[in-house]
Enzyme design. Structure first.
Site, PDB file in Angstrom:
ATOM      1  N   LYS A   1      -5.493 -27.435  -2.978  1.00  0.00           N
ATOM      2  CA  LYS A   1      -6.176 -27.466  -4.284  1.00  0.00           C
ATOM      3  C   LYS A   1      -7.008 -26.217  -4.580  1.00  0.00           C
ATOM      4  CE  LYS A   1      -6.435 -32.493  -4.725  1.00  0.00           C
ATOM      5  NZ  LYS A   1      -7.264 -33.657  -5.011  1.00  0.00           N
TER       6      LYS A   1
ATOM      7  N   ASP B   1      -9.281 -34.680 -11.330  1.00  0.00           N
ATOM      8  CA  ASP B   1      -9.909 -35.593 -10.364  1.00  0.00           C
ATOM      9  C   ASP B   1     -11.292 -36.042 -10.844  1.00  0.00           C
ATOM     10  OD1 ASP B   1      -7.852 -35.656  -8.452  1.00  0.00           O
ATOM     11  OD2 ASP B   1      -8.574 -33.829  -7.479  1.00  0.00           O
TER      12      ASP B   1
END
Ligand code: ATR
Length: 272
Positions: free
Chosen positions: A68, A104
């Site tokens: 990420k 997220d």
């Protein structure tokens, strides 16, 4: 069938076999009537994998552990929330130009707001790693007041100073009280199912206990929290909402969130 007949989406991770994203996204695409295929890739080299998005004309990619942060180096553009969090979990391919996003934090906030007001509330965030960054960012953005509690004080300090919030070492856990405790560590996640990051006797200091883990659905922390009379929230809602927000970025369309949750829940129960 030629590839122009349907759009390709993917998830990049390593490992990726356990991911429930293919199941959830594929179910959503089918319900939405989209001709789309969502493919998991266990990535060896993220730089070359990102090139593959252009080469294969993949429309959108979910990015998961451990890429990420690293993936940001290979994109053409990174949206503001993702840049501030320092992590990208979503890539959009705009005619070969790759843009990174983070869904997220928003997935977490949408899930949390189904259960409680965030503005003005106190939150203790357990952990100071990558997951904690997105949660702290989201809480601040929504007007919540996070306090960071971490085993390694130096990491709590650097996160706390960056986002302008108080921080403490986990050894000082007796001192904290808040409206909600949020676990962002991986303690309790399969295969560490038997572990909890916080002692049961202190759980009563929080009316709400939240775990961002969704596998297992009921972590040891959440079981103890229920026994202690606290209200609880698992990471399932966050998982569904972050995925639905990805689909919104890729297609501009709303996806069937309740149905996606049902599909994932059924799979988790089957695994149990
Ligand atoms: P992620 O990116 O998924 O958040 P990470 O960056 O490795 O993962 O962060 C893991 C977090 O869980 C860290 O805050 C870590 O605490 P340290 O900073 O002290 O390493 C926390 N963590 C992991 N194992 C832990 C344990 N056994 N007890 C308490 N905290 C733990």
């Amino acid at each position: 069938m030629s590839s122009s007949d349907f759009k390709i989406f993917a998830v990049f991770g390593n490992p990726v076999a356990h991911s429930l994203s293919p199941l959830m996204h594929q179910a959503a695409f089918k319900r939405m009537g989209l001709k789309a295929q969502y493919v998991p890739f266990c990535v060896k080299d993220i730089d070359r994998a990102v090139d593959g998005i252009r080469g294969l004309d993949i429309q959108g990619v979910s990015v998961t552990v451990p890429f990420k942060t690293e993936v940001m180096n290979y994109l053409d553009e990174v949206e503001e929330d993702a840049r501030q969090i320092g992590a990208v979990n979503t890539i959009q391919n705009l005619q070969g130009r790759l843009k990174g996003y983070n869904t997220d934090w928003l997935g977490f906030i949408l899930s949390l707001k189904e259960h409680m007001e965030v503005r003005g509330k106190q939150f203790v965030v357990l952990g100071a790693g990558g997951a904690a960054r997105g949660i702290v960012y989201g809480l601040k953005k929504e007007g919540g007041h996070p306090i960071i509690l971490n085993r390694t004080l130096s990491k709590a300090e650097s996160l706390g100073k960056e986002f302008g919030c108080p921080f403490l070492s986990l050894s000082e856990k007796e001192k904290v009280e808040a409206d909600c405790l949020i676990n962002t560590t991986s303690l309790g996640m399969a295969p560490n199912k038997g572990r909890s990051p916080f002692p049961k006797k202190l759980l009563k200091n929080f009316p709400w206990i939240v775990d961002i883990i969704y596998n297992p659905l009921k972590t040891k922390l959440l079981k103890k929290a229920e026994e202690a009379g606290c209200r609880t929230m698992s990471g399932l809602g966050m998982f569904v909402h972050q995925g639905a927000e990805q689909i919104k970025i890729w297609t501009g369309q709303e996806s069937p969130r309740a149905y996606m949750k049902k599909v994932v829940l059924a799979k988790l129960k089957e695994n149990d």
